[in-house]
Design an enzyme around this catalytic site. Structure first.
Site, short mmCIF file in Angstrom:
data_model
loop_
_atom_site.label_atom_id
_atom_site.label_comp_id
_atom_site.label_asym_id
_atom_site.label_seq_id
_atom_site.Cartn_x
_atom_site.Cartn_y
_atom_site.Cartn_z
N SER A 9 0.65 -1.19 0.00
CA SER A 9 0.02 -0.20 -0.07
C SER A 9 0.91 1.37 0.11
O SER A 9 0.34 2.25 0.12
CB SER A 9 -0.94 -0.13 1.20
OG SER A 9 -0.12 0.20 2.29
N ASP A 13 3.57 -1.05 7.05
CA ASP A 13 3.07 -2.51 7.50
C ASP A 13 3.30 -3.30 6.44
O ASP A 13 3.87 -4.65 6.54
CB ASP A 13 1.78 -2.37 8.12
CG ASP A 13 1.40 -1.39 9.06
OD1 ASP A 13 2.56 -1.42 10.09
OD2 ASP A 13 0.68 -0.81 9.78
N CYS A 100 -14.11 -2.99 2.70
CA CYS A 100 -12.99 -3.13 1.42
C CYS A 100 -12.38 -4.36 1.53
O CYS A 100 -11.63 -4.82 0.83
CB CYS A 100 -12.20 -1.77 1.91
SG CYS A 100 -10.80 -1.53 0.83
N CYS A 200 -10.17 4.17 3.34
CA CYS A 200 -9.37 3.16 2.74
C CYS A 200 -9.30 3.38 1.38
O CYS A 200 -9.93 3.36 0.66
CB CYS A 200 -9.92 1.98 3.05
SG CYS A 200 -9.58 0.61 2.04
#
Length: 395
Positions: A9, A13, A100, A200
């Site tokens: 993304s 993380d 999502c 998101c």
């Protein structure tokens, strides 16, 4: 060698998750999901997804893994954005992040990954996957992340056994500081990056701004309901059955404008959600005003003074069969069965003692203690110890 496709993304993380998978001997491929490119809705001049995809690419490059971008904006608009507007128009408050994960990351994205020959799909969620054997069959568990402060199992509460069977959560055993430390050691561009806020994948857009562009403003009244209003006093104590008691505890109070006084104006009831304090713009009250209910039909917002206002609290909620989901199908309740669990009605809420009651039409969740701002459209998730076993939409 097993192939894992990870959703990169552009955050810390997923970057560290990709590295850990490499260390575990998987063949890792990074995919960035582009989910939004409607320029009419960018509120700021920043283009977050470009920065994010760039960071994701730099991370992939550093780790030496193949990388590509997939454009899922059409499916995202259809399955998430349109759904959100329909829910808001109905006066409910959806949770785009839970959806999502169910609809995009572990469905559309997962299909693409499996088409690319992946054995698994990985994400940078703080949760863990367990496997138990039952009647010679593997059953997958969705377990809370080790970092109690960052546990994100709630966001995955709608996943199915099939989705879990193909999922990996490499950072579930780590805490956020440990993840940052690994990223710093590896000198990853995302090491110091702040956690993403906002929708998101739509990036830095704040929800009300986003809504305002789609749902037309419409002026209406803000009404304050006093704490000592009669509607809160006629508390029933005698019930002929458990079901009657649960119906009563989970009931929605029908407010009307004669029960309180007009204290201000708003620009559209559908922009507000139960428990909200900011954005009302009404001053001069002893304690701050909280939204206790919204009526989108009449375009009225009902409010009450102070966190302890009785209009904010309920002890039970209902989930209809259509919106009931069991991660652990083998533990599913049948009509008239009950189960002691821990439950939460929002992300980061501490787990509360509760009892599930299955009825023909759905499921009641009855809490030991009163809960503040149980909100229609949001998800309730229930756990046994640190395992999330089911969830549903609050109706």
């Amino acid at each position: 060698m097993k192939r894992v496709i990870i959703g990169l993304s552009g955050g810390v993380d997923s970057s560290v998750a990709a590295y850990l998978l490499q260390q575990q001997g998987y063949e890792v491929i990074g995919l960035f999901m582009k989910n939004w490119h409607d320029d009419s809705v960018t509120i700021s001049d920043e283009c977050p997804w470009l920065d994010d995809s760039n960071d994701a690419m730099l991370v992939a490059d550093k780790l030496g893994i193949p990388f590509q971008t997939v454009d899922l904006s059409e499916q995202y608009k259809e399955r998430i954005v349109d759904y959100m507007f329909h829910e808001y128009e109905k006066g409910r408050t959806p949770n785009p992040d839970v959806l999502c994960n169910r609809e995009i990351k572990f469905d559309v994205f997962m299909k693409i990954a499996l088409d690319l020959g992946a054995d698994y799909v990985a994400t940078g969620h703080y949760c863990r996957k367990g496997i138990v054997e039952k009647d010679g069959k593997d059953i997958y568990q969705l377990l809370a992340g080790v970092d109690g402060n960052k546990d994100q199992s709630y966001f995955l509460c709608q996943l199915s056994q099939e989705q879990l069977s193909k999922a990996l959560f490499p950072i579930g055993e780590l805490t956020k500081p440990e993840v940052r430390e690994i990223a710093t050691k590896l000198d990853l561009v995302t090491a110091e990056k702040k956690d993403s806020q906002g929708l998101c994948f739509i990036g830095k857009v704040k929800l009300p701004d986003f809504l305002q562009q789609q749902l037309k403003p419409k002026e209406g009244a803000i009404i304050e309901i006093p704490k000592d209003q009669d509607i809160y006093n006629n508390l029933e104590t005698e019930f002929t059955s458990e079901k009657e008691k649960l119906e009563y505890l989970s009931r929605k109070i029908d407010y009307n404008s004669s029960q309180g006084k007009i204290v201000g104006k708003h620009q559209g009831a559908h922009y507000f959600t139960k428990g909200q304090r900011k954005g009302l713009g009404v001053g001069g009250t002893v304690e701050p005003l909280f939204v206790i209910d919204t009526d989108v039909e009449e375009n009225i917002i009902y409010t009450g003074q102070g966190k302890a206002h009785p209009g904010l609290y309920k002890k039970a909620l209902f989930v209809s069969n259509e919106e009931l989901h069991w991660v652990r199908e083998d533990l599913k309740l049948q009509a008239d069965e009950t189960m002691q669990v821990k439950a939460r009605i929002r992300y980061r809420q501490t787990l509360e003692n509760a009892k599930l009651h299955k009825v023909e039409s759905g499921l009641y969740v009855e809490f030991e203690n009163f809960q503040s701002a149980i909100t229609e459209g949001q998800f309730v998730a229930w756990y046994i110890e640190d395992e999330l076993i089911g969830s549903g939409v609050i109706s």
